[in-house]
Design a protein around this motif. Structure first.
Motif, PDB file in Angstrom:
ATOM      1  N   PHE A 241       0.819  -1.222   0.000  1.00  0.00           N
ATOM      2  CA  PHE A 241       0.000   0.000   0.000  1.00  0.00           C
ATOM      3  C   PHE A 241       0.848   1.266   0.000  1.00  0.00           C
ATOM      4  O   PHE A 241       0.417   2.292  -0.543  1.00  0.00           O
ATOM      5  CB  PHE A 241      -0.987  -0.018   1.168  1.00  0.00           C
ATOM      6  N   MET A 242       2.036   1.213   0.569  1.00  0.00           N
ATOM      7  CA  MET A 242       2.928   2.371   0.435  1.00  0.00           C
ATOM      8  C   MET A 242       3.233   2.624  -1.028  1.00  0.00           C
ATOM      9  O   MET A 242       3.248   3.774  -1.495  1.00  0.00           O
ATOM     10  CB  MET A 242       4.217   2.149   1.239  1.00  0.00           C
ATOM     11  N   LEU A 243       3.477   1.545  -1.774  1.00  0.00           N
ATOM     12  CA  LEU A 243       3.753   1.685  -3.206  1.00  0.00           C
ATOM     13  C   LEU A 243       2.517   2.132  -3.971  1.00  0.00           C
ATOM     14  O   LEU A 243       2.608   2.943  -4.903  1.00  0.00           O
ATOM     15  CB  LEU A 243       4.273   0.353  -3.767  1.00  0.00           C
ATOM     16  N   LEU A 244       1.349   1.624  -3.580  1.00  0.00           N
ATOM     17  CA  LEU A 244       0.110   2.003  -4.269  1.00  0.00           C
ATOM     18  C   LEU A 244      -0.200   3.480  -4.086  1.00  0.00           C
ATOM     19  O   LEU A 244      -0.649   4.152  -5.026  1.00  0.00           O
ATOM     20  CB  LEU A 244      -1.061   1.160  -3.745  1.00  0.00           C
ATOM     21  N   PHE A 245       0.048   4.007  -2.889  1.00  0.00           N
ATOM     22  CA  PHE A 245      -0.234   5.416  -2.647  1.00  0.00           C
ATOM     23  C   PHE A 245       0.831   6.331  -3.247  1.00  0.00           C
ATOM     24  O   PHE A 245       0.667   7.556  -3.254  1.00  0.00           O
ATOM     25  CB  PHE A 245      -0.382   5.679  -1.149  1.00  0.00           C
ATOM     26  N   GLY A 246       1.903   5.746  -3.748  1.00  0.00           N
ATOM     27  CA  GLY A 246       2.914   6.524  -4.458  1.00  0.00           C
ATOM     28  C   GLY A 246       2.637   6.638  -5.945  1.00  0.00           C
ATOM     29  O   GLY A 246       3.396   7.271  -6.682  1.00  0.00           O
ATOM     30  N   VAL A 247       1.534   6.025  -6.413  1.00  0.00           N
ATOM     31  CA  VAL A 247       1.156   6.031  -7.829  1.00  0.00           C
ATOM     32  C   VAL A 247       0.195   7.195  -8.091  1.00  0.00           C
ATOM     33  O   VAL A 247      -0.608   7.573  -7.232  1.00  0.00           O
ATOM     34  CB  VAL A 247       0.482   4.694  -8.208  1.00  0.00           C
ATOM     35  N   ASN A 248       0.286   7.758  -9.278  1.00  0.00           N
ATOM     36  CA  ASN A 248      -0.629   8.827  -9.693  1.00  0.00           C
ATOM     37  C   ASN A 248      -2.077   8.325  -9.607  1.00  0.00           C
ATOM     38  O   ASN A 248      -2.425   7.306 -10.212  1.00  0.00           O
ATOM     39  CB  ASN A 248      -0.309   9.247 -11.133  1.00  0.00           C
ATOM     40  N   PHE A 249      -2.924   9.038  -8.870  1.00  0.00           N
ATOM     41  CA  PHE A 249      -4.309   8.603  -8.680  1.00  0.00           C
ATOM     42  C   PHE A 249      -5.111   8.632  -9.977  1.00  0.00           C
ATOM     43  O   PHE A 249      -6.149   7.968 -10.078  1.00  0.00           O
ATOM     44  CB  PHE A 249      -4.989   9.472  -7.615  1.00  0.00           C
ATOM     45  N   LEU A 331      19.230   7.088  -0.206  1.00  0.00           N
ATOM     46  CA  LEU A 331      19.355   8.540  -0.307  1.00  0.00           C
ATOM     47  C   LEU A 331      18.835   9.036  -1.654  1.00  0.00           C
ATOM     48  O   LEU A 331      18.092  10.032  -1.727  1.00  0.00           O
ATOM     49  CB  LEU A 331      20.814   8.961  -0.130  1.00  0.00           C
ATOM     50  N   LEU A 332      19.187   8.356  -2.735  1.00  0.00           N
ATOM     51  CA  LEU A 332      18.708   8.746  -4.063  1.00  0.00           C
ATOM     52  C   LEU A 332      17.185   8.639  -4.154  1.00  0.00           C
ATOM     53  O   LEU A 332      16.530   9.491  -4.763  1.00  0.00           O
ATOM     54  CB  LEU A 332      19.367   7.863  -5.138  1.00  0.00           C
ATOM     55  N   LEU A 333      16.623   7.598  -3.525  1.00  0.00           N
ATOM     56  CA  LEU A 333      15.174   7.437  -3.540  1.00  0.00           C
ATOM     57  C   LEU A 333      14.481   8.560  -2.773  1.00  0.00           C
ATOM     58  O   LEU A 333      13.354   8.934  -3.094  1.00  0.00           O
ATOM     59  CB  LEU A 333      14.786   6.078  -2.934  1.00  0.00           C
ATOM     60  N   MET A 334      15.156   9.097  -1.737  1.00  0.00           N
ATOM     61  CA  MET A 334      14.595  10.242  -1.004  1.00  0.00           C
ATOM     62  C   MET A 334      14.370  11.431  -1.937  1.00  0.00           C
ATOM     63  O   MET A 334      13.378  12.142  -1.835  1.00  0.00           O
ATOM     64  CB  MET A 334      15.543  10.674   0.121  1.00  0.00           C
ATOM     65  N   PHE A 335      15.315  11.642  -2.843  1.00  0.00           N
ATOM     66  CA  PHE A 335      15.188  12.746  -3.788  1.00  0.00           C
ATOM     67  C   PHE A 335      14.101  12.480  -4.819  1.00  0.00           C
ATOM     68  O   PHE A 335      13.333  13.377  -5.173  1.00  0.00           O
ATOM     69  CB  PHE A 335      16.518  12.988  -4.508  1.00  0.00           C
ATOM     70  N   LEU A 336      14.024  11.247  -5.307  1.00  0.00           N
ATOM     71  CA  LEU A 336      13.099  10.936  -6.400  1.00  0.00           C
ATOM     72  C   LEU A 336      11.646  11.067  -5.979  1.00  0.00           C
ATOM     73  O   LEU A 336      10.846  11.728  -6.632  1.00  0.00           O
ATOM     74  CB  LEU A 336      13.366   9.527  -6.931  1.00  0.00           C
ATOM     75  N   GLY A 337      11.274  10.397  -4.869  1.00  0.00           N
ATOM     76  CA  GLY A 337       9.883  10.413  -4.435  1.00  0.00           C
ATOM     77  C   GLY A 337       8.996   9.581  -5.333  1.00  0.00           C
ATOM     78  O   GLY A 337       9.458   8.747  -6.124  1.00  0.00           O
ATOM     79  N   GLY A 338       7.683   9.783  -5.219  1.00  0.00           N
ATOM     80  CA  GLY A 338       6.729   9.007  -5.990  1.00  0.00           C
ATOM     81  C   GLY A 338       6.306   9.698  -7.273  1.00  0.00           C
ATOM     82  O   GLY A 338       7.019  10.547  -7.817  1.00  0.00           O
ATOM     83  N   CYS A 339       5.128   9.344  -7.753  1.00  0.00           N
ATOM     84  CA  CYS A 339       4.608   9.901  -9.003  1.00  0.00           C
ATOM     85  C   CYS A 339       3.868  11.210  -8.730  1.00  0.00           C
ATOM     86  O   CYS A 339       3.378  11.454  -7.631  1.00  0.00           O
ATOM     87  CB  CYS A 339       3.642   8.912  -9.653  1.00  0.00           C
TER      88      CYS A 339
END
Length: 479
Positions: A241-249, A331-339
């Protein structure tokens, strides 16, 4: 600026916050806790402020501009946090107002950074309120207001100012209908996660609290160990669900319409899945000697990648003891974030993709200056204005993080702590490295620096422009 319209809208939002505060008060009453009185007092304050603003500014408000939308968003988020901090102070569960304000800003901006050393010492009502602020701020409280109000020029300006991403896509002709669709999807996913957590043996209170935090991609939980003591099933549910909520709604809306092919043609979504798969694979192999089990390594890697990529911030392990390779990837993922269009923080993958396409175009122009090369996203031509806005935003993004780092350097803490605290708070991640790592917190920073970190969290969540506009004199001039 249209003062009358801005203050009237702020008053309506504060009244809505008073209504939201009824829920944690009800939880406190259900468990027989004294903090119910603190919520009651805060509700009275919110009602007084809300009714005063709406009464004094009632009547015809005229037209609004995008500048007014930005001012509404910036001032409202500050006021919501200022009032939302009062229950902690009234109950003395967080005696310092600056600490309570930090905790509340961290909640509404879905950052999940905390000054608390013992979360379990909080009452149930306060634990619920912390997680509920994540849920409110995840989709955006002003999006909720747009859902209730009649469609006006003000509503679309609010959506543009509060919704994350380089552009705002309308799912329906009216902005109010777009807000309704977004919130229905948001609520449905939250309820589904709660049901799956209940099936895994988690209690009702904990299931609701962690679902609210996951939906807002915030990370406030009910335990000092975060998610480390949960069963593998619970951890996998949270991961998914963390990954699902990182997707464009917007993609979920396409799914409801049966347009599955359009989902997998979306460039940002494919990049999102690719980065997750690559990061999980590399970290799993890298930490395998530490856990001596492939299934455990895969679960730990998947959970932390999901938590950092979606900027949720739950933890199941102290990743500061992992190898430099794994920590660098996180650390790189911190910068990228989700969609874009998700509840996740960070720079957003759509901007990263556009920046990469712009860099490739400039390289081509170096070799063939006369060739006209346009940037395309998902088969559609990207307007030059949008590309220019992304480049400017990235420059401001790096400048803001750099300025926050310089300010934190006045603290007695090491470079690692200050650097990662700046990056984590600005990108609304929460846990960092060093003193503010998974087993640490932000309590040792001085009050002034905590307020600067609050500013960083608000800048990151509102994507810079609304907050910076507060310091532009022209923005305060009457029309």
């Amino acid at each position: 600026m249209n003062y009358k319209m801005v203050l009237y809208t702020m008053g309506r939002v504060v009244l809505l916050e008073a209504a939201f505060l009824v829920l944690p008060m009800a939880v406190s009453l259900l468990y027989g806790e004294r903090c119910a009185v603190s919520f009651g007092l805060t509700i009275l304050v919110a009602l007084a402020v809300g009714f005063l603003l709406t009464f004094l500014c009632r009547g015809n408000h005229g037209t609004s501009s995008i500048k007014d939308g930005f001012m509404i968003v910036a001032l409202t988020w500050i006021m919501l946090s200022a009032i939302g901090a009062l229950p902690f102070v009234f109950s003395r569960e967080i005696p310092s107002y600056v600490d309570a304000f930090f905790e509340t800003v961290s909640g509404f901006t879905t950052t999940g950074a905390t000054i608390l050393t013992d979360v379990e010492a909080l009452s149930r009502g306060m634990i619920f309120w912390r997680s509920f602020t994540h849920w409110i701020g995840g989709m955006g409280i002003l999006v909720f207001v747009v859902m209730l109000m009649k469609t006006t020029d003000r509503s679309i300006n609010i959506l543009k100012a509060e919704m994350p991403g380089p552009t705002v896509d309308k799912l329906a002709p009216k902005s109010r209908d777009t807000a309704r669709i977004l919130y229905l999807l948001y609520i449905s996913l939250t309820v589904l996660e709660t049901a799956l957590l209940l099936l895994g043996g988690m209690g009702l209170f904990d299931s609701v609290v962690h679902s609210l935090s996951t939906a807002g991609t915030g990370g406030f939980g009910a335990y000092n160990a975060s998610a480390a003591n949960f069963s593998p099933y619970i951890q996998w549910v949270l991961t998914v669900f963390m990954l699902l909520f990182g997707v464009n709604f917007n993609l979920y809306y396409l799914l409801l319409l049966g347009r599955v092919r359009d989902i997998f043609r979306n460039t940002e979504f494919k990049v999102y899945l690719g980065i997750i798969a690559a990061a999980v694979t590399i970290i799993t192999v890298d930490i395998l000697p530490l856990y001596q089990s492939f299934s455990t390594s895969l679960r730990q890697a998947s959970f932390q990648v999901a938590a950092i990529m979606s900027t949720t911030g739950f933890v199941t392990a102290d990743f500061t003891v992992w190898s430099p390779l794994s920590k660098t990837l996180l650390l790189l993922l911190m910068f990228l974030g989700g969609c874009a269009g998700s509840t996740a923080g960070g720079l957003k993958l759509s901007r990263i993709i556009i920046l990469c396409k712009m860099a490739r175009r400039e390289l081509r122009r170096t070799l063939r200056p006369r060739v006209v090369d346009v940037i395309k996203m998902d088969g559609h031509r990207l307007e030059e204005q949008t590309a220019h806005s992304v480049a400017v935003y990235f420059a401001l993004y790096m400048l803001c993080i750099g300025a926050l780092l310089v300010a934190l350097s006045f603290s007695p803490f090491d470079m690692e702590t200050n650097l990662f605290s700046s990056v984590s708070c600005f990108n609304n991640v929460g846990p960092a490295f060093g003193m503010a790592g998974p087993v640490g917190n932000y309590s040792l920073y001085q009050p002034v620096l905590k307020l600067l970190l609050c500013a960083g969290m608000l800048l990151g969540r509102l994507e810079i422009y609304p907050m910076l506009l507060l310091f532009v004199p022209a923005a305060w001039r009457r029309k």
